[in-house]
Design an enzyme around this catalytic site. Sequence first.
Site, PDB file in Angstrom:
ATOM      1  N   HIS A  56      16.387  11.784 -23.852  1.00  0.00           N
ATOM      2  CA  HIS A  56      17.248  11.372 -22.779  1.00  0.00           C
ATOM      3  C   HIS A  56      18.293  10.593 -23.395  1.00  0.00           C
ATOM      4  O   HIS A  56      18.119   9.626 -24.138  1.00  0.00           O
ATOM      5  CB  HIS A  56      16.476  10.552 -21.618  1.00  0.00           C
ATOM      6  CG  HIS A  56      15.466  11.476 -21.137  1.00  0.00           C
ATOM      7  ND1 HIS A  56      14.205  11.044 -20.757  1.00  0.00           N
ATOM      8  CD2 HIS A  56      15.554  12.825 -20.422  1.00  0.00           C
ATOM      9  CE1 HIS A  56      13.501  12.063 -20.154  1.00  0.00           C
ATOM     10  NE2 HIS A  56      14.393  13.213 -19.848  1.00  0.00           N
ATOM     11  N   HIS A 148      10.973   6.711 -25.434  1.00  0.00           N
ATOM     12  CA  HIS A 148      11.931   6.756 -24.329  1.00  0.00           C
ATOM     13  C   HIS A 148      12.019   5.309 -23.693  1.00  0.00           C
ATOM     14  O   HIS A 148      11.146   4.428 -24.230  1.00  0.00           O
ATOM     15  CB  HIS A 148      11.351   7.579 -23.312  1.00  0.00           C
ATOM     16  CG  HIS A 148      11.399   8.981 -23.468  1.00  0.00           C
ATOM     17  ND1 HIS A 148      12.156  10.042 -22.608  1.00  0.00           N
ATOM     18  CD2 HIS A 148      10.741   9.764 -24.320  1.00  0.00           C
ATOM     19  CE1 HIS A 148      11.842  10.899 -23.163  1.00  0.00           C
ATOM     20  NE2 HIS A 148      10.954  11.069 -24.161  1.00  0.00           N
ATOM     21  N   GLU A 211       7.260   4.903 -23.208  1.00  0.00           N
ATOM     22  CA  GLU A 211       8.305   4.261 -22.206  1.00  0.00           C
ATOM     23  C   GLU A 211       8.411   2.762 -22.743  1.00  0.00           C
ATOM     24  O   GLU A 211       7.345   2.127 -22.674  1.00  0.00           O
ATOM     25  CB  GLU A 211       7.990   4.295 -20.908  1.00  0.00           C
ATOM     26  CG  GLU A 211       7.635   5.997 -20.474  1.00  0.00           C
ATOM     27  CD  GLU A 211       9.148   6.390 -20.253  1.00  0.00           C
ATOM     28  OE1 GLU A 211      10.274   5.764 -20.451  1.00  0.00           O
ATOM     29  OE2 GLU A 211       9.235   7.692 -20.078  1.00  0.00           O
TER      30      GLU A 211
HETATM   31 ZN    ZN Z   1      13.294   9.397 -20.917  1.00  0.00          ZN
END
Ligand code: ZN
Length: 328
Positions: A56, A148, A211
């Site tokens: 992302h 992420h 994360e």
């Molecule tokens: Zn992500």
Amino acid sequence: MLAEWLDQGLEGRPPSRAEGGVAGGRFRLVAPGVLELVPDAPSAEARACVLSAGIHGNETAPMELLGEVLARLEAGLLCLGAPLLVILGNPEAIRRGERYVATNLNRLFCRDLEEAGDEPDRARALMAEVDAFYARHPGRERLHYDLHTAIRDSRFPRFVVEPFAATPTPPEQWRWLAAAGIQAVLHQHRHSWTFSHYARHYHGAAAFTLELGRARPFGHNDLTPLAPMARLLEALVEGRAPAEGDPGAMTFFRAEHELLRHSEAFRLCFPDATPNFSEFPPGTRLAEDAVAGETRVGATPLSVVFPNAEVEIGARAALLVVPSPPPA
Ligand SMILES: [Zn+2]
């Protein structure tokens, strides 16, 4: 050169050098945004490690974290001891500072993928690079950490998603992640075609989506809370045993339902700013959808992770999870 490689990748410039030496080995750019490092003498316990960030494009802290690890390697503060594939996931989205260009890359890592477009093409290229990397380093345990940051705040700022798999994750992973400052673990209940699921499903790698706090622009990240994670990555790079912590210090969850968006007229019935892992009691209305109707919490309280009402139709708007016991 190595730390620069990240910046050049982001600016769309060709790197100044496509290969060279580092302490303990060699590096080589194998594809745009894909760097392989091969040790002269891998340690006996070295894993074949894939470390990815920027799947992302607006999730910058993991790229800065990998940049710091590469800079330490380049400065001779680390000695390469494990084969390593470092990946910048979606360079065009990274340049734009956006999550993705046309579609979410992190749902496309499936060998049967038939979609056309930039992100599907990137997914196919990255799957091929991962296949080739593991094939070049046979006979080693495989690992993939896909790094992420989350769109919103979280009751547990640092957590991992364990992709669904038939076989259990090697138990040392929980000890490593606990020592690296991970606070919660979420077991996926079914196949979800993320990048980490790809390495797990097709290659049997110990693989996670990590994360690591909240998504912020470049230059606005505080990497201090990620220092223990940096130590884990450095141990992997050097091919030595990482520090171990008590997995009991982490909170474990398993996915119970996926809340899908079925129509244009879809909304989540809680505020946008609701942190990940917020728990809702039985009977709470969670979503309204013109096609699927309303979704309410059943008899068991549910916690919400990754809520995002703005996803494409047919995609996951939230994951509904319940606590689960730690792995034996
Ligand atoms: Zn992500």
